[in-house]
Design a protein around this motif. Sequence first.
Motif, PDB file in Angstrom:
ATOM      1  N   LYS A   1       5.362 -68.306 -26.498  1.00 55.25           N
ATOM      2  CA  LYS A   1       5.562 -69.750 -26.430  1.00 55.25           C
ATOM      3  C   LYS A   1       5.282 -70.327 -25.051  1.00 55.25           C
ATOM      4  N   ILE A   2       5.427 -69.516 -24.010  1.00 57.51           N
ATOM      5  CA  ILE A   2       4.961 -69.960 -22.692  1.00 57.51           C
ATOM      6  C   ILE A   2       3.458 -70.247 -22.765  1.00 57.51           C
ATOM      7  N   ALA A   3       2.738 -69.290 -23.333  1.00 58.32           N
ATOM      8  CA  ALA A   3       1.285 -69.431 -23.414  1.00 58.32           C
ATOM      9  C   ALA A   3       0.886 -70.561 -24.350  1.00 58.32           C
ATOM     10  N   ASP A   4       1.559 -70.676 -25.479  1.00 56.23           N
ATOM     11  CA  ASP A   4       1.208 -71.691 -26.469  1.00 56.23           C
ATOM     12  C   ASP A   4       1.422 -73.094 -25.911  1.00 56.23           C
ATOM     13  N   ILE A   5       2.574 -73.301 -25.293  1.00 59.22           N
ATOM     14  CA  ILE A   5       2.858 -74.624 -24.728  1.00 59.22           C
ATOM     15  C   ILE A   5       1.898 -74.933 -23.575  1.00 59.22           C
ATOM     16  N   GLY A   6       1.688 -73.945 -22.714  1.00 54.85           N
ATOM     17  CA  GLY A   6       0.769 -74.149 -21.595  1.00 54.85           C
ATOM     18  C   GLY A   6      -0.626 -74.525 -22.057  1.00 54.85           C
ATOM     19  N   SER A   7      -1.067 -73.907 -23.141  1.00 58.32           N
ATOM     20  CA  SER A   7      -2.391 -74.209 -23.681  1.00 58.32           C
ATOM     21  C   SER A   7      -2.411 -75.552 -24.389  1.00 58.32           C
ATOM     22  N   ASP A   8      -1.388 -75.829 -25.206  1.00 58.72           N
ATOM     23  CA  ASP A   8      -1.374 -77.054 -26.010  1.00 58.72           C
ATOM     24  C   ASP A   8      -1.292 -78.318 -25.154  1.00 58.72           C
ATOM     25  N   LEU A   9      -0.499 -78.273 -24.107  1.00 56.33           N
ATOM     26  CA  LEU A   9      -0.316 -79.484 -23.304  1.00 56.33           C
ATOM     27  C   LEU A   9      -1.609 -79.942 -22.633  1.00 56.33           C
ATOM     28  N   MET A  10      -2.540 -79.015 -22.461  1.00 58.41           N
ATOM     29  CA  MET A  10      -3.816 -79.398 -21.861  1.00 58.41           C
ATOM     30  C   MET A  10      -4.601 -80.344 -22.767  1.00 58.41           C
ATOM     31  N   LYS A  11      -4.325 -80.278 -24.081  1.00 56.42           N
ATOM     32  CA  LYS A  11      -5.007 -81.193 -24.998  1.00 56.42           C
ATOM     33  C   LYS A  11      -4.631 -82.632 -24.695  1.00 56.42           C
TER      34      LYS A  11
END
Length: 823
Positions: free
Chosen positions: A254-264
């Motif tokens: 979830k660290i990775a998922d949130i970090g990736s998603d917020l860039m959208k």
Amino acid sequence: MLHMLRSRSGCLAGLLAALLWTSTIAPLGAQAPEPAAQQTPARHAGGEANLILPDLGSVDFQGYSGRTLLTVGLFVSLLGLVFGMVIFVQLRNLPVHRSMHEISELIYETCKTYLITQGKFILLLELFIGVIMVFYFYVLQHFAAVKVAIILFFSLIGIAGSYGVAWFGIRVNTFANSRAAFAGLKGQPYPIYAIPLRAGMSIGMLLISVELFLMLCILLFIPGDYAGPCFIGFAIGESLGAAALRIAGGIFTKIADIGSDLMKIVFNIKEDDARNPGVIADCTGDNAGDSVGPSADGFETYGVTGVALISFILLAVSETTVQVQLLVWIFVMRVMMIIASGLSYLLNEAWSKASFGTATTMNFEVPLTRLVWLTSIISVVITYVVSYLLIPTLGGDSSLWWKLSTIITCGTLAGAIIPELVKIFTSTESAHVKEVVTSSREGGASLNILSGLVAGNFSSYWLGLSIVALMAIAYGVSTLGVGALMIAPAVFAFGLVAFGFLGMGPVTIAVDSYGPVTDNAQSVFELSVIEGIPGIKAELKKDYGFDVNFERAKHLLEENDGAGNTFKATAKPVLIGTAVVGATTMIFSIIVMLTNGLTENLDKLSLLHPPFLLGLVTGGAMIYWFTGASIQAVTTGAYRAVEFIKANIKLDGVEKASVADSKKVVEICTQYAQKGMFNIFLGVFFGTLAFAFLEPYFFVGYLVSIALFGLYQAIFMANAGGAWDNAKKIVEVELKEKGSPLHSATVVGDTVGDPFKDTSSVAMNPVIKFTTLFGLLAVELGVQLAEQYGSRTGLLLSGLFFLGSATFVWRSFYAMRIVRERA
């Protein structure tokens, strides 16, 4: 007064006595136990660590000895392993474009690094558990050194089992993700459904077959008087491995998922943009959290439930012949469930291929739902047939075969009914999920969050009632003569319900593992930048013989990801349900040991006994601390990941993020996953010792509380998160409004739901089981130390352990809170 505690009764020794609880407080009008139930089985000092298995070859079943039948089971387990490995080889040999293969191999390499790091970390945690086990069994219980060594050795076997199946799951999924992405280029939905499911069945069949093979080897080849140490060590090792991999994996992903998603939102870039260095970490996290965690968790749940049932049968049943009949029956049933799952999969695939093999559109949830129900129905039929053949007369009663089958069926049906209830709140077809989208259109992220919370809360009500109803039916059937065979028929019934939950284990794991493959397939497509390769359409036509429509491929992969999200959600309540049922059984055993068979101190199991009430309150506090600590680890890690990505992302003049930047994000995720896991595990570990040493009835209240609070907290968080996740998917796939304010609102909801559904909720299962299993040993250890060295010693140690727990509770926030670094 506490002579049962002063004896060498181990972790599950008190299971037998729970009948005394249910008989004493049974509803008015319930039938009294038959005379046979009054017979007290011979007690075994040291509990399951000193249980002696009867001769499994002493009873014939349709002309075959029990040992012969279980030996056949070994070969069936090997066939299950072969089934899993054949699918593994088939997946590896499927066609894949080099650009996609390179990405999936990069994901696997980062997964390998993560798993190696986690393996070392788990061995460190094993040192803490090992010290307690050596002190208890060798110093206090005076077990022979060889028996203590066996307990420790089999705890390592348990860890290795959880760790090994997790590694296999990652390897299968990283083969499957690139193959599914490539299959999507053909523009047909069936192949991108079939590949993730084949990967899931490979993992599910191998996982259950390995577990069953190891347990059958202990039953058949380990001397009867050494089986107990093998089983207790195995159960503790499994539980530790699953807890570590589930919690750390959930934080990482979830660290990775949130970090990736917020860039959208920040940069208005597309899903899984190859220029985003967080995407590789997100793909690694999909495996670390959604593949490693469930695989280890399923392995541990299957094993611990089996150990509990074995211990119960040996302790609660007085007649050796009936013991053998029940042991052989249970394990033959487990063997048949492997066959049922494999058969159901093959039948469903033939059906699905005939229905959708050449279709241009399909509802991906339809064949998955059908597989679950088909497996459940076939399993129920097999349950009754095998029971009739193996135990037509049990203890002189010719009706018990169908009564026990009915109890198991309650659990087997739960494996199909619970997913249906979950889909009502998490599916892309769900009215609740569509309401999340509708509320987001006008109310933005605020109403998105509120609607998701509503879905999670409502789901807890319906799933809670369904679990209660199934357990109540099992209890009712257990009053119809099962008590003639054993002490504690109701507890045995609850154990069989958990057994039924796990009966269709390969399929439950398969549909759960479907999700990370579909998620990764979408990511691999984008990361491969295959659309930008010069002359790619002509190359694909020449080398693979098909024309490609990239937009069509992306749409199908995204649509299938929605089905994956739904079925990831369906497995979570099944696993948490088994944890609570199992914890209830073990809590009953502590109650009976403390009250000397419910003959003393019953007033202390009351709200009028302040320590018991305080324990109830404390358990709830611990669950909410755990929830906060796990989300805190995600929040701080995601902050650092976002900080790094925003500073280093390059959107102009490049097609892909650098490998070095991607690996740095993976490093950040690993760092905070381990920090969070270390604080959480030691907070739970020392807290269990502190509360067990403080006052035994306080500890009973504590265990009851964490089971009940944990059940509803887990269901609520898992399904709220699932609703937010698929609300975003509806906006992206059905409404095609990526980059809009509505999309931004649903992305915010999804990032809130990420740690809800994939970190805190899923980790409740191993935490509850580990606390209860370890607590059974800890409470006896605390009482014995107090009796041998005085109550002040127990209170002093309780205080010291509490300081240890409080230290790591403090660290879980104050040492991990977000502090902005000044330039």
